[in-house]
Structure formats: C-alpha cells, structure tokens
Motif scaffolding. Structure first.
Motif, PDB file in Angstrom:
ATOM      1  N   VAL A  92       6.949   4.822  -9.253  1.00  0.00           N
ATOM      2  CA  VAL A  92       7.450   5.056  -7.900  1.00  0.00           C
ATOM      3  C   VAL A  92       6.391   4.668  -6.869  1.00  0.00           C
ATOM      4  O   VAL A  92       5.224   5.040  -7.001  1.00  0.00           O
ATOM      5  CB  VAL A  92       7.824   6.540  -7.707  1.00  0.00           C
ATOM      6  N   LEU A  93       6.802   3.950  -5.857  1.00  0.00           N
ATOM      7  CA  LEU A  93       5.943   3.666  -4.708  1.00  0.00           C
ATOM      8  C   LEU A  93       6.444   4.493  -3.526  1.00  0.00           C
ATOM      9  O   LEU A  93       7.613   4.442  -3.188  1.00  0.00           O
ATOM     10  CB  LEU A  93       6.008   2.188  -4.343  1.00  0.00           C
ATOM     11  N   THR A  94       5.568   5.252  -2.902  1.00  0.00           N
ATOM     12  CA  THR A  94       5.890   5.995  -1.687  1.00  0.00           C
ATOM     13  C   THR A  94       5.071   5.405  -0.551  1.00  0.00           C
ATOM     14  O   THR A  94       3.854   5.246  -0.686  1.00  0.00           O
ATOM     15  CB  THR A  94       5.549   7.487  -1.845  1.00  0.00           C
ATOM     16  N   THR A  95       5.719   5.058   0.552  1.00  0.00           N
ATOM     17  CA  THR A  95       4.986   4.450   1.659  1.00  0.00           C
ATOM     18  C   THR A  95       5.700   4.717   2.980  1.00  0.00           C
ATOM     19  O   THR A  95       6.705   5.429   3.027  1.00  0.00           O
ATOM     20  CB  THR A  95       4.794   2.935   1.408  1.00  0.00           C
ATOM     21  N   GLN A  96       5.162   4.153   4.061  1.00  0.00           N
ATOM     22  CA  GLN A  96       5.754   4.272   5.389  1.00  0.00           C
ATOM     23  C   GLN A  96       5.735   2.902   6.056  1.00  0.00           C
ATOM     24  O   GLN A  96       4.811   2.115   5.832  1.00  0.00           O
ATOM     25  CB  GLN A  96       4.976   5.278   6.244  1.00  0.00           C
ATOM     26  N   LEU A  97       6.734   2.633   6.875  1.00  0.00           N
ATOM     27  CA  LEU A  97       6.829   1.371   7.605  1.00  0.00           C
ATOM     28  C   LEU A  97       6.713   1.650   9.090  1.00  0.00           C
ATOM     29  O   LEU A  97       7.238   2.650   9.589  1.00  0.00           O
ATOM     30  CB  LEU A  97       8.149   0.673   7.297  1.00  0.00           C
ATOM     31  N   TYR A  98       6.056   0.725   9.810  1.00  0.00           N
ATOM     32  CA  TYR A  98       5.766   0.938  11.226  1.00  0.00           C
ATOM     33  C   TYR A  98       6.416  -0.135  12.095  1.00  0.00           C
ATOM     34  O   TYR A  98       6.701  -1.246  11.636  1.00  0.00           O
ATOM     35  CB  TYR A  98       4.253   0.958  11.434  1.00  0.00           C
ATOM     36  N   PHE A  99       6.623   0.209  13.363  1.00  0.00           N
ATOM     37  CA  PHE A  99       7.313  -0.653  14.308  1.00  0.00           C
ATOM     38  C   PHE A  99       6.323  -1.455  15.154  1.00  0.00           C
ATOM     39  O   PHE A  99       5.315  -0.908  15.616  1.00  0.00           O
ATOM     40  CB  PHE A  99       8.203   0.173  15.241  1.00  0.00           C
TER      41      PHE A  99
ATOM     42  N   PRO B 249       0.819  -1.225   0.000  1.00  0.00           N
ATOM     43  CA  PRO B 249       0.000   0.000   0.000  1.00  0.00           C
ATOM     44  C   PRO B 249       0.850   1.270   0.000  1.00  0.00           C
ATOM     45  O   PRO B 249       1.877   1.344   0.665  1.00  0.00           O
ATOM     46  CB  PRO B 249      -0.785  -0.113   1.315  1.00  0.00           C
ATOM     47  N   ALA B 250       0.418   2.244  -0.735  1.00  0.00           N
ATOM     48  CA  ALA B 250       1.095   3.544  -0.774  1.00  0.00           C
ATOM     49  C   ALA B 250       0.626   4.404   0.389  1.00  0.00           C
ATOM     50  O   ALA B 250      -0.501   4.270   0.860  1.00  0.00           O
ATOM     51  CB  ALA B 250       0.797   4.246  -2.098  1.00  0.00           C
ATOM     52  N   GLN B 251       1.509   5.282   0.849  1.00  0.00           N
ATOM     53  CA  GLN B 251       1.146   6.292   1.837  1.00  0.00           C
ATOM     54  C   GLN B 251       1.833   7.605   1.488  1.00  0.00           C
ATOM     55  O   GLN B 251       2.780   7.643   0.708  1.00  0.00           O
ATOM     56  CB  GLN B 251       1.535   5.840   3.251  1.00  0.00           C
ATOM     57  N   THR B 252       1.362   8.664   2.102  1.00  0.00           N
ATOM     58  CA  THR B 252       1.904   9.985   1.824  1.00  0.00           C
ATOM     59  C   THR B 252       3.384  10.084   2.188  1.00  0.00           C
ATOM     60  O   THR B 252       3.840   9.441   3.135  1.00  0.00           O
ATOM     61  CB  THR B 252       1.127  11.052   2.617  1.00  0.00           C
TER      62      THR B 252
END
Length: 210
Positions: free
Chosen positions: A166-173, A60-63
């Motif tokens: 381009v894929l822009t996303t964020q990863l979480y802990f 999934p993409a995120q800002t």
C-alpha cells in the motif's frame, strides 16, 4: 523523471475481495487524480508531464493523517456529497509500476476535506474508492477541498497494485499560497493543471513481488 512518485506501505489492500480489508475495493475508474512532476510555485507555469523512465522511483509516501476511514464506498464522483457548496473539479491520471507499465486493477482510496474545510469522520462525504482501468487510468469528479487549519489545500489517497504494498500519500494544488508554509508539502506531489477545472497526477507504485 519529474513525475510524482510514492513509496509503498505495508498493509495489503488486494486479496480476497473483502472491502474492509482493502483500502478501498472498487469500481472501475472515473475521472480521478494524478500527474506528478515539476515544481510549480505561484506565478510559474507548469511544464507538461515528463515521460516515465524505466526504473523510476516510486511516488513519495506521506502520512494518512488522523482522518482515514476504512470501508469507503465504491465511488468516483463526490460532487453530490456537498452539492452547491464548492467549485467542481476533475482529478485524473495513470498508475504505473517502476518499469513504466500501466497498472490495471489498482485500488485507490481517496478522501479530502469538504469545501468548508471539514472532514467527515462519521460518514463518507468526500470519501470513496475505485479501481484503475486496464490502462492504469483513474479519474475523480469532486469539489475543490476547503482549507483545513494549518494545512495547504490537498487530497489524500492510498494506492495498491494487485498483490502489492500500500502507498499512502497526499496530492497538492498548484498556485496555492499555503504550499510554501505547509511542513508536509512536497514539489514532487504537486498536481498539474489540466484544463480550466482539472488536475492531473501520475502515480508510480511498487507492483507485487515476483
């Protein structure tokens, strides 16, 4: 598949090797980010990374947020950017296409808050780009990001297969109390614990058309 997936964007990172035009041209790999997968909340153990299924949807993409800076240096070790200020961690994983094939030479641009919770918006502390190796692997050595006001702990990245979107996303802990309160948090972007000081996440990205 429960692994994290990501939708591609529209800008081109690959192409003529001009770093400013790419999201981060870069080096061959060093321990870096990703494994996607099952949901993990505080107090729950995370399952092993599931096998990739052919035809899987992209991560999934995120800002990108207001803090992306183009032109980051080729760098897969951020630990010297704030020496002595935080706990060292390793983030690593593999970049795959939707047919579960490793994507060699994928470009990854990675950035996150320093241990004090601040972003460097004038320079390149806690910022860098790298390329996956021939097996699609990447790795990042860094310091545990601090908490930015209003957000849970996270890492930003932009990824692109050669010639792909381009894929822009964020990863979480895992295990972060703020995960439940963060409006952007998604279970599908949760990294898995990988040893005492490591995390893993496998990205699924769109490859070049044709």
């Amino acid at each position: 598949m429960a692994r994290s997936k990501a939708a591609g964007g529209g800008e081109g990172l690959h192409g003529p090797m001009s770093r400013r035009r790419l999201i981060g041209a870069g080096a061959l790999i060093v321990p870096a980010v990703v494994l996607g997968g099952v949901s993990l909340r505080p107090g729950r153990a995370r399952a092993a990374t599931p096998a990739c299924d052919d035809g899987d949807a992209p991560t999934p993409a995120q800002t990108a947020g207001p803090y992306f800076t183009p032109g980051s240096p080729l760098k897969a070790d951020f630990t010297g950017d704030a020496a002595g200020e935080g706990a060292m961690i390793q983030v690593r994983g593999q970049v795959l296409d939707r047919a579960c094939r490793p994507v060699g030479g994928a470009l990854l641009d990675i950035w996150h808050a320093a241990p004090d919770g601040r972003y460097d918006n004038r320079g390149f502390r806690m910022r860098g780009h790298q390329f996956t190796d021939e097996h699609g692997r990447y790795a990042l050595a860094t310091l545990r990001p601090g908490l930015y006001p209003g957000r849970t702990r996270h890492i930003h990245l932009r990824a692109q297969a050669p010639g792909g979107p381009v894929l822009t996303t964020q990863l979480y802990f895992p295990g972060e109390p703020g995960n439940d309160r963060d409006f952007l948090y998604r279970d599908s972007l949760l990294m898995a614990a990988d040893g005492a000081d490591g995390f893993r996440f496998d990205l699924v990205i769109a490859a070049a058309a044709g």
